[in-house]
Design a protein around this motif. Sequence first.
Motif, PDB file in Angstrom:
ATOM      1  N   ALA A   1     -10.988  -2.319   1.744  1.00 50.92           N
ATOM      2  CA  ALA A   1     -10.644  -3.413   0.844  1.00 50.92           C
ATOM      3  C   ALA A   1      -9.860  -2.855  -0.339  1.00 50.92           C
ATOM      4  N   LEU A   2      -8.769  -3.507  -0.694  1.00 50.15           N
ATOM      5  CA  LEU A   2      -7.915  -3.038  -1.791  1.00 50.15           C
ATOM      6  C   LEU A   2      -8.067  -3.865  -3.059  1.00 50.15           C
ATOM      7  N   SER A   3      -8.333  -5.159  -2.899  1.00 49.39           N
ATOM      8  CA  SER A   3      -8.569  -6.008  -4.071  1.00 49.39           C
ATOM      9  C   SER A   3      -9.424  -7.189  -3.655  1.00 49.39           C
ATOM     10  N   ALA A   4     -10.138  -7.766  -4.624  1.00 51.61           N
ATOM     11  CA  ALA A   4     -11.060  -8.857  -4.290  1.00 51.61           C
ATOM     12  C   ALA A   4     -11.440  -9.620  -5.547  1.00 51.61           C
TER      13      ALA A   4
ATOM     14  N   ALA B   1     -13.027 -13.557  -1.881  1.00 53.88           N
ATOM     15  CA  ALA B   1     -11.663 -13.449  -1.354  1.00 53.88           C
ATOM     16  C   ALA B   1     -11.237 -11.985  -1.422  1.00 53.88           C
ATOM     17  N   VAL B   2     -10.705 -11.471  -0.305  1.00 56.95           N
ATOM     18  CA  VAL B   2     -10.425 -10.043  -0.186  1.00 56.95           C
ATOM     19  C   VAL B   2      -9.045  -9.818   0.419  1.00 56.95           C
ATOM     20  N   ILE B   3      -8.366  -8.782  -0.047  1.00 57.74           N
ATOM     21  CA  ILE B   3      -7.143  -8.288   0.598  1.00 57.74           C
ATOM     22  C   ILE B   3      -7.451  -6.898   1.136  1.00 57.74           C
TER      23      ILE B   3
ATOM     24  N   ASN C   1       4.297  -4.877  -2.699  1.00 61.51           N
ATOM     25  CA  ASN C   1       3.095  -5.686  -2.914  1.00 61.51           C
ATOM     26  C   ASN C   1       3.177  -6.429  -4.240  1.00 61.51           C
ATOM     27  N   VAL C   2       2.426  -7.497  -4.344  1.00 56.79           N
ATOM     28  CA  VAL C   2       2.372  -8.270  -5.589  1.00 56.79           C
ATOM     29  C   VAL C   2       1.547  -7.467  -6.598  1.00 56.79           C
ATOM     30  N   ILE C   3       2.178  -7.064  -7.691  1.00 55.70           N
ATOM     31  CA  ILE C   3       1.510  -6.225  -8.686  1.00 55.70           C
ATOM     32  C   ILE C   3       0.943  -7.038  -9.843  1.00 55.70           C
ATOM     33  N   TYR C   4       1.313  -8.326  -9.913  1.00 53.95           N
ATOM     34  CA  TYR C   4       0.813  -9.153 -11.026  1.00 53.95           C
ATOM     35  C   TYR C   4       0.714 -10.591 -10.572  1.00 53.95           C
ATOM     36  N   LEU C   5      -0.389 -11.235 -10.944  1.00 51.05           N
ATOM     37  CA  LEU C   5      -0.584 -12.652 -10.647  1.00 51.05           C
ATOM     38  C   LEU C   5      -1.402 -13.267 -11.771  1.00 51.05           C
TER      39      LEU C   5
ATOM     40  N   SER D   1      -2.716  -6.623  -7.539  1.00 50.84           N
ATOM     41  CA  SER D   1      -3.316  -7.813  -8.095  1.00 50.84           C
ATOM     42  C   SER D   1      -4.430  -8.298  -7.182  1.00 50.84           C
ATOM     43  N   ALA D   2      -5.258  -9.195  -7.686  1.00 52.81           N
ATOM     44  CA  ALA D   2      -6.390  -9.717  -6.917  1.00 52.81           C
ATOM     45  C   ALA D   2      -6.206 -11.205  -6.651  1.00 52.81           C
TER      46      ALA D   2
END
Length: 340
Positions: free
Chosen positions: A113-116, A124-126, A201-205, A159-160
């Motif tokens: 898992a890289l972000s959540a 919710a997980v990526i 990858n999306v670095i900011y949200l 980003s998460a």
Amino acid sequence: MIKNSFVYLIFAILFVFVGCSSKKFFEPTKIDSFMKFKDKLTDHIQTSNRFGAVLKNGSVITQNGVSYIKLDKNSLFLNDSDDYYIITQKCDQIELINKKTQESIFIPVDTCALSASIKADKLAVILADNSTNIYDIKTKEILFSQKGTPSIAINSLLSAPIFLDTLVVFPTLDGRLLVVDEKSYSIVRNIIINSEKFFNNVIYLMVDGENMFAATPKRIMSIISGREFSYDADIRDILYDKNYLYVLTLEGQIIQLDKTLRETNKVKLPFATLNAIVVIGNKLYTIEKTGYLIELNIDNFTYKVIEVKGMFGKKKLDKINFYDKNRIYYDQYYIDFTKE
């Protein structure tokens, strides 16, 4: 033969010397003041992401400061979300540590898992293979899963996912925003920010009311009342604060954009390598890796250069850092700008 070898050696030395001497660094025309780090952590920062940093002794710093949890060497901190600390363990499970009871829930996953992030009983997980999953925390059941295009190389600023009223927005590893309905678990929108092959990858949200702001390392997108705007740059980092976006670029620029991504202010610090963004009042703070703290007045974009002193002169700031709303953490030290 010896003569030829000597000539080759001289050329090799000259090549290395010229190559090293051609690299340029930030050289301020004026030093406005000097400072030393006053506050110290219990150990050096070992890893960091957008949402926290882990020290070598296992202590965790989140966006809210130093936490009570300590991690072992097989664990990585992902996020401080809702009522839980989110930890990934050995790439086969996610640990959710309840902040109130300190009890743990373990969710099995297929890969790292890289972000959540969490909302109520939903996780919710990526994942590292660019899968976007939603889990029921109580039953550990997968409620939604969608696998995107695998990414070979990604930017470390991940980003998460963000939970909205009835939607979940996933910032993917291949430059998209995947919007999922939380009730039907169907894909509502698939928004392409950029389509670069590497480091996309999306670095900011960030979501502010009806407005959404997202960025990859090459492009910023804003969605304002349904209208889309974009801005291209070589982005090092980005922060949204009080109706403006502040962008650090690889060229040493600090740029202020309004919600529609129109440039409203800009300044360039030649050859500067800038890291971290903290905005307090009308001041923006960032650090420059050769040993400076930059204090920018966001009203008129004038700036001061503050040289950071170490034990033996100027202190280089080229190690791991992390920042939150009020502080910049660097290696084993931090600056709290609310104290000034």
